[in-house]
Design an enzyme around this catalytic site. Sequence first.
Site, PDB file in Angstrom:
ATOM      1  N   ASP A  20      12.216 -10.416  -5.829  1.00  0.00           N
ATOM      2  CA  ASP A  20      11.254 -10.466  -4.704  1.00  0.00           C
ATOM      3  C   ASP A  20      12.160  -9.043  -3.892  1.00  0.00           C
ATOM      4  OD1 ASP A  20      11.122 -11.140  -1.349  1.00  0.00           O
ATOM      5  OD2 ASP A  20       9.355 -11.903  -2.542  1.00  0.00           O
ATOM      6  N   ASP A  42       2.093  -0.087  -1.876  1.00  0.00           N
ATOM      7  CA  ASP A  42       1.159  -0.216  -3.417  1.00  0.00           C
ATOM      8  C   ASP A  42       2.177   0.911  -4.166  1.00  0.00           C
ATOM      9  OD1 ASP A  42      -0.662  -1.642  -2.416  1.00  0.00           O
ATOM     10  OD2 ASP A  42      -2.149  -0.294  -2.292  1.00  0.00           O
ATOM     11  N   HIS A  46      -0.059   0.287   4.143  1.00  0.00           N
ATOM     12  CA  HIS A  46      -0.099  -0.508   2.951  1.00  0.00           C
ATOM     13  C   HIS A  46      -0.323   0.497   1.424  1.00  0.00           C
ATOM     14  CE1 HIS A  46      -0.328  -4.362   4.539  1.00  0.00           C
ATOM     15  NE2 HIS A  46      -0.851  -3.651   5.635  1.00  0.00           N
ATOM     16  N   GLU A  90       4.745  -9.407  -3.315  1.00  0.00           N
ATOM     17  CA  GLU A  90       5.939  -8.396  -3.829  1.00  0.00           C
ATOM     18  C   GLU A  90       6.666  -8.949  -4.712  1.00  0.00           C
ATOM     19  OE1 GLU A  90       7.079  -9.821   0.371  1.00  0.00           O
ATOM     20  OE2 GLU A  90       5.333  -9.506  -0.841  1.00  0.00           O
TER      21      GLU A  90
END
Length: 293
Positions: A172, A189, A185, A215
């Site tokens: 994570d 990515d 965002h 994630e």
Amino acid sequence: MRILVAEDDMTTRVMLESLLKKWGYDPVVVSDGEEAWKVLSGEEAPYLAVIDWLMPGLEGTEICRLVRERNRMNGKYQYIVLLTVQSEKEDVIRGLEAGADDYVVKPFDSQELRMRLSVAKRILELQEKLAFFANHDQLTKLLNRHALFERLSGEMARSDRERTSLSLGLLDLDHFKRVNDTYGHLAGDRVLRFIAKILCRELRPYDVVGRYGGEEFVMILPGASLQEGYRILDRIRERIGDRPLKLDDDQVELTVSMGLAEYRQGMTMDGLIALADEALYRAKDAGRDKVSF
């Protein structure tokens, strides 16, 4: 693209081979139905085939039926063009019902055959893309959740059968929301693709990695004990921490938390994932940027 040519007439066979090479194909040439079926049912079978209807051994329609039955079982698809002197409507329907995708009447026009094969190639390429994205995450190109579960189920069965070790890792990204909130965002990515590349580079060739969601990433480590799995994951954690990523004008340092669990015979898949997830939360509770098991 490799293509099977199955034709018992030598003159037609030589002409087809020559034309296909000229058009950029890699022909595999056989002269009877039994040989054709052997090639099409092999491990590295061509996905495209031009097959004469009337041949010694198996006829073209029989081969079509065998191929379709096999494809239903293995999930693959092979495109078959029948060559035939039988041009009556009933014969054409019979060939298509047997599983042929297309047909060309002999004596054939070379340009017509070329165009029909071009259509076949486009269909096969589209099918390949659809099959890829059915099992892969579009952003990272790693396996998706569904494909991961299938692979994990298979590795668990192999571990039971061969009595070998198997470990599962969950990764994570720490404070990923901050990246999205600060840089947007699209930058988020970029970070996910960056992590995916590191995972592919640092894992062993036979390990399995995929995007679990958001994630989070999953790493399936066949043959790895808890100790070996820890060494692999901790090396990955260090590599990620050593490689800041430039976002806008900033060099952003990334860290990850990871949980690791070792499979034991009789465990369910949900049970194994739950153990890895519990270990992941321990890593987070301990301050992040850690591997826990």
